[in-house]
Scaffold this motif. Structure first.
Motif, PDB file in Angstrom:
ATOM      1  N   ASP A  92      -0.581  -5.964  -5.733  1.00 31.72           N
ATOM      2  CA  ASP A  92      -1.599  -6.479  -4.806  1.00 31.72           C
ATOM      3  C   ASP A  92      -0.944  -7.180  -3.620  1.00 31.72           C
ATOM      4  OD1 ASP A  92      -3.763  -7.573  -3.540  1.00 31.72           O
ATOM      5  OD2 ASP A  92      -4.453  -8.769  -5.249  1.00 31.72           O
ATOM      6  N   GLY A  93      -1.191  -6.620  -2.448  1.00 34.81           N
ATOM      7  CA  GLY A  93      -0.615  -7.210  -1.237  1.00 34.81           C
ATOM      8  C   GLY A  93      -1.121  -8.614  -0.957  1.00 34.81           C
ATOM      9  N   GLY A 134       0.839  -1.204   0.000  1.00 34.70           N
ATOM     10  CA  GLY A 134       0.000   0.000   0.000  1.00 34.70           C
ATOM     11  C   GLY A 134       0.868   1.245   0.000  1.00 34.70           C
ATOM     12  N   THR A 148       1.438   1.328   6.272  1.00 30.13           N
ATOM     13  CA  THR A 148       0.884   2.481   6.980  1.00 30.13           C
ATOM     14  C   THR A 148      -0.513   2.774   6.447  1.00 30.13           C
ATOM     15  OG1 THR A 148       1.902   4.106   5.472  1.00 30.13           O
ATOM     16  CG2 THR A 148       3.203   3.469   7.372  1.00 30.13           C
ATOM     17  N   GLU A 156       1.621  -1.454  -4.884  1.00 24.37           N
ATOM     18  CA  GLU A 156       0.539  -0.464  -4.913  1.00 24.37           C
ATOM     19  C   GLU A 156      -0.289  -0.640  -6.188  1.00 24.37           C
ATOM     20  OE1 GLU A 156      -0.814   1.970  -2.924  1.00 24.37           O
ATOM     21  OE2 GLU A 156      -2.177   2.143  -4.629  1.00 24.37           O
TER      22      GLU A 156
HETATM   23  C1  LIG Z   1      -5.274   4.951   2.953  1.00 23.65           C
HETATM   24  S1  LIG Z   1      -4.160   4.577   1.685  1.00 23.65           S
HETATM   25  C2  LIG Z   1      -2.566   4.666   2.509  1.00 23.65           C
HETATM   26  C3  LIG Z   1      -1.447   4.927   1.560  1.00 23.65           C
HETATM   27  C4  LIG Z   1      -0.038   4.969   2.164  1.00 23.65           C
HETATM   28  N1  LIG Z   1       0.307   3.718   2.812  1.00 23.65           N
HETATM   29  C5  LIG Z   1       0.124   6.124   3.141  1.00 23.65           C
HETATM   30  O1  LIG Z   1       0.431   5.892   4.316  1.00 23.65           O
HETATM   31  O2  LIG Z   1      -0.031   7.272   2.691  1.00 23.65           O
HETATM   32  C6  LIG Z   1      -4.380   2.830   1.382  1.00 23.65           C
HETATM   33  C7  LIG Z   1      -3.533   2.345   0.220  1.00 23.65           C
HETATM   34  O3  LIG Z   1      -3.721   0.928   0.056  1.00 23.65           O
HETATM   35  C8  LIG Z   1      -3.724   0.666  -1.331  1.00 23.65           C
HETATM   36  N2  LIG Z   1      -4.332  -0.643  -1.590  1.00 23.65           N
HETATM   37  C9  LIG Z   1      -5.635  -0.942  -1.795  1.00 23.65           C
HETATM   38  N3  LIG Z   1      -5.792  -2.254  -2.067  1.00 23.65           N
HETATM   39  C10 LIG Z   1      -4.548  -2.799  -2.006  1.00 23.65           C
HETATM   40  C11 LIG Z   1      -4.047  -4.118  -2.202  1.00 23.65           C
HETATM   41  N4  LIG Z   1      -4.869  -5.143  -2.491  1.00 23.65           N
HETATM   42  N5  LIG Z   1      -2.725  -4.313  -2.086  1.00 23.65           N
HETATM   43  C12 LIG Z   1      -1.891  -3.294  -1.788  1.00 23.65           C
HETATM   44  N6  LIG Z   1      -2.304  -2.026  -1.582  1.00 23.65           N
HETATM   45  C13 LIG Z   1      -3.620  -1.781  -1.691  1.00 23.65           C
HETATM   46  C14 LIG Z   1      -4.519   1.833  -1.894  1.00 23.65           C
HETATM   47  O4  LIG Z   1      -4.353   1.976  -3.288  1.00 23.65           O
HETATM   48  C15 LIG Z   1      -3.924   2.992  -1.102  1.00 23.65           C
HETATM   49  O5  LIG Z   1      -2.780   3.505  -1.714  1.00 23.65           O
END
Ligand SMILES: C[S@@+](CC[C@H](N)C(=O)[O-])C[C@H]1O[C@@H](n2cnc3c(N)ncnc32)[C@H](O)[C@@H]1O
Length: 205
Positions: A88-89, A41, A105, A62
């Protein structure tokens, strides 16, 4: 996902998550990261300025292309090599035991199958590797929890599936991590339903 999810939401997240009040938390959560790190993410790279000098490379995971584009200005200012290495995590394209540390985070709220993502993080971490996390989730106080349950359906619709009631510590221990450092608190200057944070380190045995 549509224009809102692909184009608008990553920009909203960049501004909302980029508020200066989160900087001390990003500083704290990144402290002690070293070696090869996977960040799930990655968003718009708001943690990049806080990577310690001991970090040798970061594999950014991401899904949002716009988030990655918005990260360019931060990536231009860091010495740490960062590569967008996955989308994709829940399914990480890395071999077992590849990383010294992981970083997440405010992301566990949004990944649809967060248990699968945590299993993946454990798989790719070396034995003894640590996941540094700061995440919002289920509040410690019942009145706040009631509001979280009421507001969660709207939150999920507006913010790309973001949950308010995920029990962060239970999810981590349920995935087999041992929590070695933990601070639970409400972020200042933010509504409590959105700002019940858990910050710490979880170690993969
Ligand atoms: C609230 S944001 C936080 C972004 C960053 N970590 C920060 O602290 O600013 C949540 C993030 O998770 C990502 N996300 C959503 N689904 C995901 C997945 N399946 N795998 C990885 N990341 C994902 C979103 O695109 C977004 O960038």
């Amino acid at each position: 996902m549509g224009v809102y999810g692909e184009q608008v939401l990553p920009r909203i997240i960049d501004v909302a998550c980029g508020m200066k009040t989160t900087d001390p938390l990003r500083q704290r959560v990144c402290e002690g990261l070293a070696g090869d790190v996977v960040e799930i993410g990655f968003g718009s790279g708001l943690n990049v300025p806080f990577y310690p000098a001991g970090v040798t490379k970061v594999a950014a995971v991401e899904p949002a292309d716009v988030g990655w584009k918005l990260a360019a200005k931060r990536l231009a200012r860091t010495q740490v090599p960062v590569e967008r290495s996955g989308l994709d995590g829940q399914s990480l394209p890395f071999a077992d035991d590849s990383f010294d540390a992981a970083l997440s985070t405010w992301t566990m709220c949004t990944i649809p199958d967060v248990a699968a993502a945590l299993r993946e993080v454990r798989r790719v971490l070396k034995p003894g590797g640590s996941l540094h996390f700061v995440e919002h989730g289920l509040a410690p106080d019942e009145p706040v929890r009631r509001w979280q349950h009421r507001l969660e359906p709207v939150q999920k619709r507006l913010f790309g599936g973001c949950h308010l009631t995920r029990p962060v510590v239970d999810l981590l221990t349920g995935a087999g991590f041992s929590i070695t450092e933990l601070d639970v608190f409400y972020e200042e200057k933010a509504p409590k339903f959105l700002a019940a944070d858990s910050l710490g380190i979880a170690v993969s045995p």
